[in-house]
Scaffold this motif. Structure first.
Motif, short mmCIF file in Angstrom:
data_model
loop_
_atom_site.label_atom_id
_atom_site.label_comp_id
_atom_site.label_asym_id
_atom_site.label_seq_id
_atom_site.Cartn_x
_atom_site.Cartn_y
_atom_site.Cartn_z
N UNK A 279 0.77 -1.20 0.03
CA UNK A 279 0.09 0.08 -0.05
C UNK A 279 0.74 1.26 0.11
N UNK A 280 2.02 1.48 0.68
CA UNK A 280 3.02 2.47 0.90
C UNK A 280 3.66 2.68 0.04
N UNK A 281 4.59 1.64 -0.84
CA UNK A 281 5.42 1.67 -1.72
C UNK A 281 5.20 1.56 -3.22
N UNK A 282 4.09 0.62 -3.50
CA UNK A 282 3.62 0.23 -4.57
C UNK A 282 2.65 1.10 -5.17
N UNK A 283 1.40 1.16 -4.32
CA UNK A 283 0.29 1.96 -4.64
C UNK A 283 0.51 3.44 -4.12
#
Length: 319
Positions: A279-283
């Protein structure tokens, strides 16, 4: 008497003189010596903690300024099926991993606490997986659990069973990950147990032998109570480590380093840390990821608090 009372009322109270405390020469040197840690704590721990708490109440994508949205991220978590799936997988992983690693590490430590020939070699051999990277461990695990040429399927076929799709089977992926994690981490816990075992006084074993106690009775009534503090430490460390499991699952279930492919099949191996990272670094949903992080922190805090409360009933400390 009345005159004295009036005199006391009319007498101006002396002003409180505040004395400034000055650090001694040794105090200044002490402050100077701890200043690197203080700076590290303020900049990299306290500030980041407060920042993540603020982000958890914000919509933040790391490209634009965060926007305050109140409890929206936490409300979204409550209605997010992948979050609950991740939480369940994390608890399942922990329930399998912590008892298995603790019991096996204790058995291994007891075995390697004896007077054996080549003892140092055995201890080093069991510690090598601890210092190996997960990429190296992945190759070892692949040689065992690969569905086409792995040793596990060869053994099943020889026993007359059907080969398994180990990491691609929703029912088997977590137990396989636990087995590999136990193999990698057991050496570290073994060393902690070894330190505890070597602090047990020999005269207690001799006294138990005089009373007619055998090996099992000595282990149950002497060894286990005297290493209960070490066992408590191992349980707390294992629980915290398991709830923060990320690298292993990312490496073993990710497809060629694709973070969005990790956690499969069908989110069967998705754990909280992996979901947080996605959630934090891919999206780029850093606010939502921060909310997951704080929920994870609260869960770990409550579990550790329960462990600390319960240790009074079974942990024995020397007085």
């Amino acid at each position: 008497m009345l005159g004295n009372t009036r005199l006391q009322k009319n007498t101006p109270k002396p002003k409180m003189v505040k004395r400034k405390r000055k650090l001694s020469h040794e105090g200044k040197w002490g402050l100077l010596m701890v200043s690197p840690y203080l700076i590290h704590f303020i900049v990299f721990i306290a500030f980041t903690l407060l920042a993540s708490l603020y982000f958890s109440f914000s919509r933040y994508d790391m490209l634009n300024a965060p926007q305050w949205i109140g409890l929206e991220n936490y409300n979204k978590l409550i209605n997010d099926p992948v979050f609950w799936k991740s939480l369940w997988n994390t608890v399942y992983f922990t329930v399998l991993f912590v008892p298995a690693q603790t019991i096996l590490a204790l058995i291994l430590a007891v075995a390697l606490n004896q007077s054996l020939k080549g003892l140092k070699f055995y201890r080093i051999a069991h510690f090598i997986p601890v210092i190996s990277s997960w990429t190296v461990v992945l190759y070892v695990a692949d040689a065992i659990f690969n569905p086409r040429f792995g040793l596990a399927n060869d053994l099943l076929v020889k026993l007359g069973s059907e080969p398994k799709q180990w990491l691609n089977d929703e029912a088997l992926v977590i137990p396989v990950l636990v087995a590999v994690a136990v193999w990698k981490g057991i050496g570290y816990m073994m060393v902690i147990f070894l330190a505890g075992l070597q602090n047990v006084p020999e005269d207690l074993y001799e006294a138990a032998e005089v009373e007619g106690a055998g090996v099992l009775k000595k282990f149950r009534h002497v060894t286990i109570p005297l290493i209960s503090g070490t066992t408590f430490l191992v349980l707390v460390l294992s629980t915290i480590t398991t709830f923060q499991a990320f690298e292993q699952i990312y490496v073993m279930t990710g497809n060629s380093g694709d973070i969005t492919a990790a956690g499969g099949p069908n989110n069967a191996s998705m754990v909280l840390m992996l979901y947080l990272f996605q959630q934090g670094f891919a999206f780029l949903k850093m606010g939502y990821a921060s909310a997951i992080a704080w929920v994870l922190f609260l869960i770990l805090f409550v579990i550790t608090l329960i462990q600390v409360k319960m240790q009074k009933k079974w942990v024995h400390y020397e007085k």
